[in-house]
Design a protein around this motif. Structure first.
Motif: not given
Ligand SMILES: Nc1ncnc2c1ncn2[C@@H]1O[C@H](COP(=O)(O)OP(=O)(O)O)[C@@H](O)[C@H]1O
Ligand SMILES: [Mg+2]
Lengths: 263, 373
Positions: A112-127, A204-211
């Motif tokens: 999930l963390a990696v997927a989100l990172l990828l998604f945020f990266g794509l969206m960053r180009d526009w928003f 408690d979340d570490f992974v998503v917050s870290f990524f």
């Protein structure tokens, strides 16, 4: 008969010991006066005291609370809306959407963390809002919180007598009044229980917050991780103990709320 | 329930009369199955109207269509002359007492009762006295602060009733309101409901599968079967003049005797049956000679050993006698046909009516009913 039950309970106790020993050790050593090592040198609350003057801890705590409160509030609203839509309006494909709802629960955090990172990266180009930081952490947390809230609320909805809705309409209530005066109050324990769960998940979340985090958005678990790299200190034990206490309390409250009868 | 002061009662019944309901050809289908299969019914303003029928015949569905909780696929429905089918449930001048009560579990008794008035936006000053009066009327005042979970079945029933009547609907719909209660409480509440209806002057549409309950409470009864209304009449008329086998057998015990019309002389038919030729009063409709009919007679109208034998008297054998307290039930056989008779126990002389003895059985023409099927 006797013997095997004796054996069974012995095994059960052993498993419990295995589960809780590491946690117990952390708690015990958070009160140990020794700066390092496994030797007991008397009880102290010093490490807890120090947490409150440690600026890095204070700022991580602030980030964690902002993230947890904001994401929980959003997930509570979105998860409840989803549950209502599933239970009341979707006739076809309900089984499917149900199954899909459970997927994020089983997907490994790292995926999930990696997927989100990828998604945020794509969206960053526009928003610009998808710049890694507080916003992306909150968005990431909401993503994994929604299914939990939706599932808890749905369980409560499913146990609700549909005649109550009809009784309210029969007594002259408009759709909004039915929701406001009957559905919502009856769902409230479920929504609060789901929110409690979501809150502990976020805290408690570490992974998503870290990524998904960036500079200046260090949450408590991420702070603990980076400190541990420099060596485990009793201060970290104290911090972990506090974090755990909050999670346990929230979970117990959530369970008690869920058990409350719908009818 | 409380005695209402005369002044209040008369004011109520004068400015708050119930509404009439007119349903025409109502159909409600679930897939290929028609729960309502063309129901036409006319309910008079202010009457206690019962819908009686076996479980699954469509009673609840009919009530839900009247309340607006379910829609009709065909037909029309008007209340007080105003077309209703397009009007949503919350705008109809109707309130319902649900079979499961459907009390709001998160609200106190008082807040349950005040719900309808609050939703209509009445001020607390207007709501409070009406709620107190309604709770007093059904004697739940002392329970005002309790939650539904803390009430007994009978108390819940009263709360459901108060919650509905506090809105002063033109029509009150009651779906088997007493079915979940024990027999003693049921009898008591039957009386109370009946007198409540008289006092309030509302139209009550009451659904039940209990024929005694329908007979005891109603001005008129509609007997329903398989999505249709079979007969509408007063309880007495339904009992004495059932239209067909279904009504005859649903309301109390009945002897059915099949036969063929052999002659007609004015108002009197002669019907050939297994028992023998029977003279019957022809009802409505024309029955030409040689048409097949079923005759019905209630067991308590069958006479045994009459002092003066009539035209419909036959010799029979007494097969069985069963003492059940106030009544004694007999089984007779007349030319291979079994008939049931019921006599008041005190009128049965000791010894004369023993199993195996020969008797004369009389089926008075006035007690024989010609059924449609
Ligand atoms: N929502 C529904 N979907 C399918 N069938 C239904 C539905 N509601 C009622 N029915 C069917 O319609 C018939 C009449 O039901 P109902 O009006 O509840 O009967 P009653 O109240 O006389 O016992 C029953 O056979 C029932 O199974
Ligand atoms: Mg029913």
């Amino acid at each position: 008969m006797r013997r095997s039950s004796w054996f069974n309970s012995a095994v059960a106790w052993a498993v419990y010991a295995l589960l809780y020993a590491p946690i117990a050790i952390v708690v015990v050593f958070s009160f140990n006066a020794a700066r390092a090592g496994m030797e007991w040198q008397g009880a102290t609350l010093d490490w807890y005291r120090r947490l409150f003057v440690n600026e890095q801890v204070q700022s991580a705590l602030k980030v964690s609370l902002i993230v947890a409160v904001t994401s929980t509030a959003m997930a509570a609203v979105l998860g409840t809306t989803l549950a209502l839509a599933l239970e009341k309006h979707m006739r076809r494909g309900r089984e499917w959407v149900n199954g899909l709802l459970a997927v994020p629960v089983f997907v490994p955090d790292i995926v999930l963390a990696v997927a989100l990172l990828l998604f945020f990266g794509l969206m960053r180009d526009w928003f610009k809002v998808f710049e890694l930081g507080l916003t992306t952490i909150i968005a990431g947390h909401v993503t994994f919180q929604i299914p939990f809230v939706a599932m808890v609320v749905r369980a409560r909805l499913a146990g609700m007598d549909p005649a109550l809705d009809e009784a309210a309409r029969d007594l002259g209530a408009t759709s909004w009044q039915v929701f406001r005066h009957v559905t919502l109050p009856l769902l409230m324990p479920g929504i609060v229980a789901g929110a409690m769960l979501a809150f502990t998940l976020s805290l408690d979340d570490f992974v998503v917050s870290f990524f998904s985090g960036g500079p200046g958005s260090t949450t408590l678990p991420v702070y603990i991780y980076s400190s541990v790299k420099r060596g485990v200190t009793p201060e970290i034990h104290a911090l972990s103990t506090l974090l755990m206490a909050v999670s346990v309390i929230a979970t117990v409250v959530a369970m008690m709320l869920q058990r409350r009868d719908v009818r | 329930m409380q005695q209402v002061p005369e002044a209040t009662a008369s004011r109520k019944s004068s400015d708050h009369l119930g509404a009439g309901i007119e349903g025409v050809g109502l159909v409600r289908a679930f897939g290929a199955f028609r729960a309502l299969d063309g129901v036409s019914v006319s309910i008079r303003p202010g009457e206690f109207f019962s819908i009686l029928g076996p479980s699954g015949c469509g009673k609840t569905t009919l009530l839900r269509v009247i309340a607006g909780l379910d829609s009709a696929d065909a037909g029309s429905l008007s209340i007080d002359g105003e077309e209703m089918l397009a009007i949503p449930a919350n705008k109809r001048p109707v309130n319902t007492v649900f079979q499961s009560y459907a009390l709001f579990p998160h609200l106190t008794v008082r807040d349950n009762v005040s719900f309808g008035l609050r939703m209509k936006g009445l001020s607390p000053g207007e709501v409070a006295p009406r709620v107190e009066r309604a709770m007093e009327l059904v004697e739940i005042g002392p329970m005002a602060g309790r939650k539904p979970a803390q009430l007994s079945g009978g108390q819940k029933q009263r709360v459901a009733l108060a919650r509905a009547i506090v809105n002063e609907p033109r029509v009150l719909l009651l779906d088997e309101p007493l079915a979940a209660l024990d027999l003693r409480l049921r009898r008591q509440l039957q009386t109370e409901l009946r007198s409540l209806q008289r006092r309030l002057g509302m139209t009550f549409v009451h659904v039940t599968h209990d024929q005694e309950e329908a007979l005891a409470m109603s001005d008129r009864i509609a007997v329903m079967n398989a999505g249709r209304i079979v007969q509408v009449a007063s309880g007495r008329e339904l009992y004495e003049r059932p239209k067909n086998r279904f009504v005859a057998q649903f309301l109390g015990a009945c002897n059915l005797i099949p036969g063929t019309v052999t002659a007609r002389a004015g108002n009197v038919l002669t019907v050939a049956t297994n028992v023998g030729p029977l003279e019957v009063r022809a009802g409505h409709g024309t029955l030409p000679a040689s048409s097949q009919v079923t005759l019905a007679i209630r067991p308590e109208r069958v006479r045994l050993n009459p002092e003066v034998p009539g035209r419909n008297s036959f010799s029979a054998e007494l097969r069985d006698a069963m003492f059940t307290g106030a009544e004694t039930q007999f089984t007779l056989s007349v030319a291979e046909m079994a008939l049931r008779a019921v006599l008041a126990s005190e009128s049965v002389g000791a010894g004369s009516l023993r199993p195996g003895s020969a008797v004369v059985v009389d089926l008075p023409a006035s007690a024989l009913i010609v059924l449609e099927d």
